[in-house]
Scaffold this active site. Structure first.
Site, PDB file in Angstrom:
ATOM      1  N   GLY A   1       0.856  -1.189   0.000  1.00 16.77           N
ATOM      2  CA  GLY A   1       0.000   0.000   0.000  1.00 16.77           C
ATOM      3  C   GLY A   1       0.890   1.238   0.000  1.00 16.77           C
TER       4      GLY A   1
ATOM      5  N   ALA B   1       2.206   3.031   2.342  1.00 18.60           N
ATOM      6  CA  ALA B   1       3.359   3.049   3.253  1.00 18.60           C
ATOM      7  C   ALA B   1       4.487   2.160   2.719  1.00 18.60           C
ATOM      8  CB  ALA B   1       2.923   2.590   4.647  1.00 18.60           C
TER       9      ALA B   1
ATOM     10  N   LYS C   1       1.205 -10.069  -0.457  1.00 23.29           N
ATOM     11  CA  LYS C   1       0.551 -11.382  -0.428  1.00 23.29           C
ATOM     12  C   LYS C   1      -0.378 -11.626  -1.606  1.00 23.29           C
ATOM     13  CE  LYS C   1      -3.100 -10.369   2.916  1.00 23.29           C
ATOM     14  NZ  LYS C   1      -3.719 -10.810   4.150  1.00 23.29           N
TER      15      LYS C   1
ATOM     16  N   GLY D   1     -11.587   9.540   0.134  1.00 21.63           N
ATOM     17  CA  GLY D   1     -11.528  10.982   0.413  1.00 21.63           C
ATOM     18  C   GLY D   1     -10.224  11.632   0.013  1.00 21.63           C
TER      19      GLY D   1
ATOM     20  N   GLU E   1     -13.858  17.563   5.050  1.00 17.96           N
ATOM     21  CA  GLU E   1     -14.371  16.355   5.713  1.00 17.96           C
ATOM     22  C   GLU E   1     -14.617  16.660   7.182  1.00 17.96           C
ATOM     23  OE1 GLU E   1     -11.997  12.892   4.746  1.00 17.96           O
ATOM     24  OE2 GLU E   1     -12.342  13.185   2.608  1.00 17.96           O
TER      25      GLU E   1
ATOM     26  N   ASP F   1      -1.716  -9.033   9.186  1.00 14.74           N
ATOM     27  CA  ASP F   1      -0.704 -10.101   9.303  1.00 14.74           C
ATOM     28  C   ASP F   1       0.558  -9.645  10.054  1.00 14.74           C
ATOM     29  OD1 ASP F   1      -2.537 -11.369   7.645  1.00 14.74           O
ATOM     30  OD2 ASP F   1      -1.362 -11.020   5.843  1.00 14.74           O
TER      31      ASP F   1
ATOM     32  N   HIS G   1     -16.715   3.624  10.106  1.00 14.53           N
ATOM     33  CA  HIS G   1     -17.109   4.694   9.181  1.00 14.53           C
ATOM     34  C   HIS G   1     -18.627   4.768   9.160  1.00 14.53           C
ATOM     35  CE1 HIS G   1     -17.400   7.202   5.641  1.00 14.53           C
ATOM     36  NE2 HIS G   1     -16.088   7.371   5.656  1.00 14.53           N
TER      37      HIS G   1
ATOM     38  N   ARG H   1     -16.320  11.574  13.205  1.00 15.55           N
ATOM     39  CA  ARG H   1     -16.764  10.296  12.649  1.00 15.55           C
ATOM     40  C   ARG H   1     -17.305   9.341  13.715  1.00 15.55           C
ATOM     41  NH1 ARG H   1     -12.488   7.674   8.631  1.00 15.55           N
ATOM     42  NH2 ARG H   1     -13.163   9.426   7.402  1.00 15.55           N
TER      43      ARG H   1
ATOM     44  N   HIS I   1     -13.719   0.283   9.664  1.00 27.35           N
ATOM     45  CA  HIS I   1     -13.020   1.020   8.600  1.00 27.35           C
ATOM     46  C   HIS I   1     -11.512   1.100   8.801  1.00 27.35           C
ATOM     47  CE1 HIS I   1     -12.539   3.851   5.362  1.00 27.35           C
ATOM     48  NE2 HIS I   1     -12.097   4.809   6.168  1.00 27.35           N
TER      49      HIS I   1
ATOM     50  N   ARG J   1      -8.895   8.801  14.805  1.00 28.29           N
ATOM     51  CA  ARG J   1      -8.139   9.390  13.690  1.00 28.29           C
ATOM     52  C   ARG J   1      -8.981  10.430  12.945  1.00 28.29           C
ATOM     53  NH1 ARG J   1      -8.137   8.336   8.206  1.00 28.29           N
ATOM     54  NH2 ARG J   1      -9.624   6.640   8.562  1.00 28.29           N
TER      55      ARG J   1
ATOM     56  N   SER K   1      -4.850   9.205   7.332  1.00 29.47           N
ATOM     57  CA  SER K   1      -4.179   7.900   7.282  1.00 29.47           C
ATOM     58  C   SER K   1      -3.226   7.769   6.101  1.00 29.47           C
ATOM     59  CB  SER K   1      -5.201   6.765   7.265  1.00 29.47           C
ATOM     60  OG  SER K   1      -6.148   6.988   6.257  1.00 29.47           O
TER      61      SER K   1
HETATM   62  C1  SIN Z   1     -13.578   8.749   3.421  1.00 27.63           C
HETATM   63  O1  SIN Z   1     -13.334   9.053   2.247  1.00 27.63           O
HETATM   64  O2  SIN Z   1     -14.626   9.049   3.996  1.00 27.63           O
HETATM   65  C2  SIN Z   1     -12.565   7.985   4.179  1.00 27.63           C
HETATM   66  C3  SIN Z   1     -11.438   8.868   4.491  1.00 27.63           C
HETATM   67  C4  SIN Z   1     -10.689   8.293   5.660  1.00 27.63           C
HETATM   68  O3  SIN Z   1     -10.971   7.201   6.134  1.00 27.63           O
HETATM   69  O4  SIN Z   1      -9.813   8.993   6.143  1.00 27.63           O
END
Ligand code: SIN
Length: 521
Positions: free
Chosen positions: A19, A21, A40, A53, A118, A213, A234, A280, A341, A376, A381
Site C-alpha cells: 500500500g 506506506a 501477499k 476521500g 471532511e 498479518d 465509518h 466520525r 473502517h 483518527r 491515514s
Molecule cells: C472517506 O473518504 O470518507 C474515508 C477517508 C478516511 O478514512 O480517512
C-alpha cells in the site's frame, strides 16, 4: 507432512506490504540499498486502493500546519502524542511533493489543488484524485514507479512470522504460491507495512485481505502493541446485506450530503450542532443508536443536492460503484449504516517507525505511532503512511536516539491450542461484542471465546490470516475491557464518560513469544 525451510534470500531493506506506506518506503529506501517488497496478492491489491476521500494536508492560504494539528489533536480525544502529531502535519506538504514526483496527480483547477472538506476539519484541506478515487491514483502511480526501479517485487508471498535472533528482527518466514515449504527472507532492516485488520468485523469497508498479518506476527514475536481498543467505524457504508460494505466517502457530506432517518428527519442535528460533519465516531454512534431504537437496518444518505454539481460529476467513481449496486445517487436516497473502517491501534513505534524489537520498523495502518490517539481525523491515514515512510528510511540512515512511549506494558497470557473458530464466527463475535458500542459483559464473553490462540494451523494463506485475526481480536477485546471509560472511537455503555485519569495509551505484549507451525498433508 513436516514443512522444510528453503532459500534464505537477503537484501538491505525488506518491505512487507504494497500500500502507500510500503511502496513509499521502498522507493525512498532504494537510494540507500537493495530493496525487496513482499506482497501477499498482486502489487496493486491493497487497502490503499479503496481509499476515497484523500490526503489531509495544510496547503491552502486559509490553512496552516498549526490548524491541522489542532484538528488532529481534538479528534484524538486527549490521547495523541502532540510532538509526533506536529511532525506529521508539518511533514505533510513535503511528503505530498515527493509522491507527486513519483507520478501521483491530484485534482486541480487553474493550477491549484482542489481541497475537499471532511468531518472535524476546520477548513477544506483534503487533496483528492478523480473526485474520490484517490487510493486508486496513489496505488497505480507508486506501483508503476516501483516497477521502473531495481526494487525486487515478490507477489503472492504471505508472511508467516518474524525471524528473531539474539533479540533482533533479522527477517521473516513466508510461504509462496502454495509451494510446500517455508521461505526465509533476511535483511538488515525489516519494514512492516502490512495494513490494518478490518477483516476482523463482519461489516467492513476493507477488503478481506486486511487481516493485520504484520501486527499478528509482531504480537507472536513479543513486540509491544498499543491502542488496539480503538477501532474506527465509518458512518456511511452502503447497506446491502451479504455484500462488502461499500464506502461512501465523507467528502460527500463535506459537499453537503445529508443523513436522514426513514421519516426524512436529519436526526444527527438533534444531538450535535455539527450534524453530518460531527466527528466520525459521533456520527457512527448516533446512527448505530437510531438503528437499535428503530430496528431498521439502515438510515439514508441524501446526496441528491450537493455543492459543485452532482455525485455523477463530482464523485464519478462512487456514483458508478453505487449504481452497480442498483442506486442512482443523483436521484435516490441511499441506505447506509456504519462499518468497520480503520485500525487505529497497532505495533507500538516511536516517531521514526521503530518498534520495541530492534531491526523491526512498522509504518502505515499496521503501526500505532501515537499520532491518532483515540480517534483518527479523516484523511490523516494516507498522510501517516507517506510521512512515516520518510521517517523509517531516515532512521535507517542515521543514528537517531530511540524514544518510545514509556507507559506500562501489561502482559497477556496466551494459551496456544489447535482448535479455533472460523473467520465468519470471529467477525460476528467482534461485531457484536467489540463493535461500535461495548459493555463489560460482552467484552468478557469475547475474551473467553478468544482465549486460545491458534499456533498449529493448516498450511495456507487463509489459515495464517485467521490465526492472526484471532490473536489481534483477543488483544483488542482485552484492551477494550481494560479501558473503563469512553474516549474517541471506544465507547463503553457501562462507562459512558471520559476518565481524565485514563488519558494514556494501553500497551500490551504476549507472555511467551511463539511462532506458527503448519500442517501440510
Ligand atoms: C472517506 O473518504 O470518507 C474515508 C477517508 C478516511 O478514512 O480517512
Amino acid at each position: 507432512m513436516v514443512l522444510s525451510t528453503r532459500t534464505s534470500k537477503t537484501c538491505d531493506y525488506l518491505v512487507i506490504g504494497s500500500g502507500i506506506a510500503g511502496l513509499q518506503t521502498a522507493l525512498l529506501a532504494a537510494d540507500h540499498g537493495t530493496v525487496r517488497i513482499l506482497t501477499k496478492k498482486a502489487l496493486n491489491q491493497s487497502n490503499t486502493w479503496f481509499a476515497q476521500g484523500g490526503i489531509a494536508v495544510a496547503l491552502g492560504s486559509d490553512d496552516n500546519p498549526e490548524m491541522h494539528l489542532s484538528d488532529t489533536l481534538s479528534a484524538a480525544a486527549g490521547l495523541a502524542n502532540p510532538e509526533y502529531a506536529r511532525m506529521l502535519v508539518e511533514m505533510g506538504p513535503h511528503s505530498v511533493e515527493t509522491i507527486m514526483k513519483y507520478g501521483v496527480r491530484f485534482d486541480s483547477t487553474d493550477g491549484k489543488h482542489e481541497r475537499g472538506l471532511e468531518a472535524a476539519h476546520s477548513v477544506a484541506r483534503v487533496l483528492h484524485s478523480g473526485g474520490a478515487a484517490t487510493g486508486i491514483e496513489i496505488q497505480s502511480a507508486l506501483g508503476t514507479a516501483v516497477t521502473k526501479t531495481d526494487i525486487g517485487i515478490e507477489e503472492n508471498v504471505q508472511m508467516v512470522d518474524l525471524l528473531i535472533e539474539n533479540g533482533r528482527c533479522v527477517g521473516v518466514s513466508a510461504i509462496a504460491d502454495n509451494l510446500p515449504h517455508i521461505i526465509e527472507y533476511r535483511a538488515e532492516h525489516i519494514v512492516l507495512a502490512t495494513g490494518g485488520s478490518g477483516a476482523l468485523y463482519s461489516r467492513t469497508t476493507n477488503p478481506q485481505i486486511a487481516t493485520g498479518d504484520g501486527v499478528a506476527a509482531s504480537i507472536r514475536a513479543g513486540a509491544v502493541v498499543s491502542g488496539l481498543e480503538f477501532f474506527q467505524f465509518h458512518p456511511t457504508a452502503l447497506d446491502l446485506s451479504g455484500d462488502r460494505a461499500r464506502l461512501i466517502s465523507e467528502a460527500l457530506r463535506g459537499a453537503g450530503a445529508k443523513i436522514v432517518d426513514n421519516q426524512g428527519h436529519r436526526f444527527l442535528l438533534d444531538e450535535d450542532p455539527n450534524g453530518e460533519l460531527a466527528p466520525r465516531d459521533v456520527v457512527a454512534r448516533l446512527i448505530h443508536r437510531k438503528l437499535e431504537e428503530t430496528g431498521a437496518s439502515s438510515v439514508c444518505l441524501d446526496a441528491t443536492d450537493i455543492q459543485g454539481g452532482t455525485v455523477s460529476t463530482e464523485f464519478p467513481s462512487i456514483w458508478t460503484d453505487i449504481k452497480n449496486s442498483g442506486f442512482d445517487m443523483d436521484t435516490d436516497l441511499i441506505p447506509i449504516a456504519p462499518a468497520a473502517h480503520y485500525s487505529i491501534g497497532g505495533v507500538l513505534t516511536d516517531d521514526y517507525g521503530r518498534s520495541t524489537i530492534p531491526g523491526l520498523y512498522v509504518c502505515g495502518e499496521a503501526a500505532n505511532t501515537g499520532v491518532h490517539g483515540a480517534n483518527r481525523l479523516a484523511s490523516n491515514s494516507l498522510l501517516e503512511g507517506m510521512v512515516f515512510a520518510h521517517r523509517v528510511v531516515e532512521a535507517t540512515t542515521s543514528n537517531i536516539p530511540y524514544e518510545i512511549n514509556s507507559f506500562p506494558v501489561a502482559t497477556i497470557e496466551v494459551v496456544c491450542q489447535e482448535n479455533h473458530m472460523n473467520r465468519a464466527s470471529l467477525q460476528q463475535l467482534m461485531w457484536e461484542e467489540v463493535g461500535i458500542v461495548r459493555h463489560k459483559d460482552g467484552l468478557k464473553r469475547a475474551i473467553e471465546k478468544l482465549y486460545g490462540a491458534p499456533s498449529n494451523v493448516d498450511f495456507g494463506s487463509s489459515a495464517i490470516e485467521n490465526a492472526g485475526l484471532i490473536i489481534i481480536g483477543m488483544f483488542a477485546a482485552r484492551a477494550a475491557y481494560d479501558r473503563k471509560e469512553s474516549r474517541g472511537a471506544h465507547y463503553r455503555l457501562d462507562h459512558p464518560g471520559l476518565d481524565p485519569n485514563l488519558a494514556y495509551p494501553l500497551n500490551y505484549k504476549i507472555d511467551y513469544p511463539f511462532s506458527l507451525t503448519m500442517k501440510y498433508e
